[in-house]
Structures are given as C-alpha cells and as structure tokens.
Write an enzyme that holds these catalytic residues in place. Sequence first.
Site, PDB file in Angstrom:
ATOM      1  N   ASN A 179     -48.613  27.363  -8.316  1.00 26.72           N
ATOM      2  CA  ASN A 179     -49.296  26.321  -7.486  1.00 26.72           C
ATOM      3  C   ASN A 179     -48.012  25.990  -6.315  1.00 26.72           C
ATOM      4  O   ASN A 179     -47.096  25.440  -6.968  1.00 26.72           O
ATOM      5  CB  ASN A 179     -49.584  25.116  -8.408  1.00 26.72           C
ATOM      6  CG  ASN A 179     -50.134  23.936  -7.532  1.00 26.72           C
ATOM      7  OD1 ASN A 179     -49.952  24.099  -6.261  1.00 26.72           O
ATOM      8  ND2 ASN A 179     -50.206  22.716  -8.029  1.00 26.72           N
ATOM      9  N   LYS A 206     -48.141  24.013  -4.010  1.00 20.14           N
ATOM     10  CA  LYS A 206     -48.255  22.726  -3.302  1.00 20.14           C
ATOM     11  C   LYS A 206     -48.289  22.668  -1.942  1.00 20.14           C
ATOM     12  O   LYS A 206     -48.459  23.575  -1.320  1.00 20.14           O
ATOM     13  CB  LYS A 206     -47.234  21.886  -4.291  1.00 20.14           C
ATOM     14  CG  LYS A 206     -47.447  21.913  -5.842  1.00 20.14           C
ATOM     15  CD  LYS A 206     -46.855  20.879  -6.595  1.00 20.14           C
ATOM     16  CE  LYS A 206     -47.113  21.166  -8.248  1.00 20.14           C
ATOM     17  NZ  LYS A 206     -46.597  20.030  -8.978  1.00 20.14           N
ATOM     18  N   HIS A 223     -56.266  18.357  -9.702  1.00 16.25           N
ATOM     19  CA  HIS A 223     -54.498  18.495  -9.953  1.00 16.25           C
ATOM     20  C   HIS A 223     -54.376  17.029 -10.216  1.00 16.25           C
ATOM     21  O   HIS A 223     -54.994  16.236  -9.392  1.00 16.25           O
ATOM     22  CB  HIS A 223     -53.740  19.225  -8.851  1.00 16.25           C
ATOM     23  CG  HIS A 223     -52.396  19.294  -9.498  1.00 16.25           C
ATOM     24  ND1 HIS A 223     -51.682  18.179  -9.359  1.00 16.25           N
ATOM     25  CD2 HIS A 223     -51.706  20.479  -9.980  1.00 16.25           C
ATOM     26  CE1 HIS A 223     -50.321  18.549  -9.601  1.00 16.25           C
ATOM     27  NE2 HIS A 223     -50.426  19.987 -10.163  1.00 16.25           N
ATOM     28  N   GLU A 280     -51.950  15.377  -8.941  1.00 20.13           N
ATOM     29  CA  GLU A 280     -51.481  14.844  -7.531  1.00 20.13           C
ATOM     30  C   GLU A 280     -52.431  14.408  -6.893  1.00 20.13           C
ATOM     31  O   GLU A 280     -52.480  13.404  -5.989  1.00 20.13           O
ATOM     32  CB  GLU A 280     -50.350  15.909  -6.940  1.00 20.13           C
ATOM     33  CG  GLU A 280     -49.115  15.732  -7.724  1.00 20.13           C
ATOM     34  CD  GLU A 280     -48.413  17.117  -7.758  1.00 20.13           C
ATOM     35  OE1 GLU A 280     -48.661  18.163  -6.902  1.00 20.13           O
ATOM     36  OE2 GLU A 280     -47.321  17.383  -8.500  1.00 20.13           O
ATOM     37  N   GLU A 335     -52.336  19.708 -17.865  1.00 16.97           N
ATOM     38  CA  GLU A 335     -51.137  19.247 -17.522  1.00 16.97           C
ATOM     39  C   GLU A 335     -50.534  18.035 -17.696  1.00 16.97           C
ATOM     40  O   GLU A 335     -50.922  17.045 -16.905  1.00 16.97           O
ATOM     41  CB  GLU A 335     -51.053  19.633 -16.114  1.00 16.97           C
ATOM     42  CG  GLU A 335     -51.256  21.293 -15.546  1.00 16.97           C
ATOM     43  CD  GLU A 335     -50.861  21.397 -14.256  1.00 16.97           C
ATOM     44  OE1 GLU A 335     -49.924  22.258 -14.145  1.00 16.97           O
ATOM     45  OE2 GLU A 335     -51.389  20.644 -13.299  1.00 16.97           O
ATOM     46  N   GLY A 361     -42.982  18.626 -12.694  1.00 13.87           N
ATOM     47  CA  GLY A 361     -41.757  18.414 -12.019  1.00 13.87           C
ATOM     48  C   GLY A 361     -40.639  17.604 -12.563  1.00 13.87           C
ATOM     49  O   GLY A 361     -39.841  17.211 -11.712  1.00 13.87           O
ATOM     50  N   SER A 377     -43.455  21.846 -15.890  1.00 17.50           N
ATOM     51  CA  SER A 377     -42.379  22.351 -15.973  1.00 17.50           C
ATOM     52  C   SER A 377     -42.043  23.477 -16.707  1.00 17.50           C
ATOM     53  O   SER A 377     -41.074  23.769 -17.775  1.00 17.50           O
ATOM     54  CB  SER A 377     -41.220  21.267 -16.813  1.00 17.50           C
ATOM     55  OG  SER A 377     -41.220  19.976 -16.053  1.00 17.50           O
ATOM     56  N   GLY A 390     -43.164  24.439  -9.624  1.00 13.29           N
ATOM     57  CA  GLY A 390     -41.822  24.792  -8.850  1.00 13.29           C
ATOM     58  C   GLY A 390     -41.177  26.075  -9.072  1.00 13.29           C
ATOM     59  O   GLY A 390     -40.579  26.671  -8.200  1.00 13.29           O
TER      60      GLY A 390
HETATM   61  P1  PGA Z   1     -44.331  22.065 -12.177  1.00 13.81           P
HETATM   62  O1  PGA Z   1     -45.600  21.673 -11.640  1.00 13.81           O
HETATM   63  O2  PGA Z   1     -44.352  23.358 -12.750  1.00 13.81           O
HETATM   64  O3  PGA Z   1     -43.417  21.977 -11.131  1.00 13.81           O
HETATM   65  O4  PGA Z   1     -43.874  21.005 -13.289  1.00 13.81           O
HETATM   66  C1  PGA Z   1     -46.859  22.290 -12.337  1.00 13.81           C
HETATM   67  C2  PGA Z   1     -47.930  21.898 -11.631  1.00 13.81           C
HETATM   68  O5  PGA Z   1     -47.958  20.565 -11.186  1.00 13.81           O
HETATM   69  O6  PGA Z   1     -48.960  22.504 -11.615  1.00 13.81           O
END
Ligand code: PGA
Length: 242
Positions: free
Chosen positions: A10, A12, A93, A95, A161, A167, A204, A226
């Site tokens: 992803n 983002k 998601h 976010e 998640e 993140g 993460s 990330g």
């Molecule tokens: P992250 O994000 O691997 O950067 O923690 C995961 C996600 O939001 O799908």
Amino acid sequence: MTRRMMVAGNWKMNAAAAGLAELDTLIAAGPSAAEVVLCPPATLIAAFAARARGSHVAIGGQDCHPELSGAHTGDISAPMLADAGASHVIVGHSERRADHGETDALVRAKASAALAAGLVPIVCVGEIEAERDAGRALEVVAGQLDASLPDDIGGTVVAYEPVWAIGTGRVPAAEDIAGMHDALRARLTERFGETGIRLLYGGSVKAANAAEIFALRNVDGGLVGGASLKAKDFLPIVEAAT
Ligand code: PGA
C-alpha cells in the site's frame, strides 16, 4: 482449505511516476509462491497496470466509491479502477476511516461495489490503542468484521491492521496476532463456511519480522505500507511469504 499467501503493498499518498522503476524491479524478480499486489496512488494505476500486464504482479487501488457511477466529483468508482487495469482495491483502511469518517456500513458498500466491478476487495479492520488497552480489541475488530463484509463475500480478502501498529514500528506480540487471527477465522467460518477468504496482517511489517508473522496460524500474508515503497525492502517480505 489451503489458502495461497498474499503480500500486498500500500503506497498510500506517496511516490510519483518514477515509482515505475520499483515495479520493474518487482516484475524482474519473477513469480513467487505468494500472490503479489501493489496499490499505488490512483494517478499511477493505469501506467502501473499497463507495465505489469502479463507479469505476476497485480495492481490495486486504495479506495473506491460505493456507487458504480454518478455525480460524485473527485471520487473514483470501482469500474473505473477495473478499466484502468486494477484487479484489487483496498477498502476501509484505518486512515480512510479516520480521515474521512468512513463507517463499517460504507466500507461494506464499497466492498460490494468492488465485487460488482470484478475487483478483489481487501477489507481492513483493526482496533485503536485505547481499545486494546481497555481489553476490547477482539470485540471491536469482530464488530468491524461483521459489519464491513458483504453477505456475498466472493473472493474478498480481509486485512487485520491494529491502528497503533501502522507506521509506528510497533507490532503486537506474536501470540496476540495469532489469537486475533484465530478468532477472526472462526468468525468467518461461522458466517461463510469453509471459504478461501484470506486473512492478512498489516502494521509495521518489514523484512526483519515478516517470516515470524507469516508463519503464525491463520495469517495468510501481509498488507505492507512503508516497507513496500522500495522493491529492495518489499522483495524480502514477499520472499518471507513463500
Ligand atoms: P505500515 O502500513 O506497513 O507502514 O505500518 C501498513 C498499512 O497501513 O497498510
């Protein structure tokens, strides 16, 4: 039922057209036992899908509108994503739930729209830290799962998640991930029977922890933020799922 592992990246709201070089590296690495999906920003989907055509890398969107067309300025529909060459789409998601107030009911409508357009929805669920601290993680996530999935589930993929792990570099203890995935799997089986619905872990995930997480019971792969932006970081995670 055996379920093929999936690793989805992803991106983002990151990267520009130069990101195609990362896709090229993923393609050049060749097929793996795990299904590989990359979800770039919407503006890049058509170019990425054109480049990935015929390869083992599938391209997905990061969101879609619950309706298939209409007067919704600035939004993107599931059929538009399919038309651009996407085969998957992330919905719900955390976010988007936080930034845009997306509810379980809206997420469910988006998943239905995705299925109607022939896309594989990747439906995200996860508790915030206060809910975990209050001992309510399982209750919260089970509630999200129930209300965010359409009855006609098709090939839907679920991603657990924990919001506090996204993140942050923090990851739940292995037994906490396994416990949550066991509970969600049991809930899916109760509602849908023995299906091939895959249950990804996200938050993460990186090369250093992927093998341990992917080896856990009922973890069918990962949703990676990330660490999916650079092929050199993402490829060892794909490798860990094979
Ligand atoms: P992250 O994000 O691997 O950067 O923690 C995961 C996600 O939001 O799908």
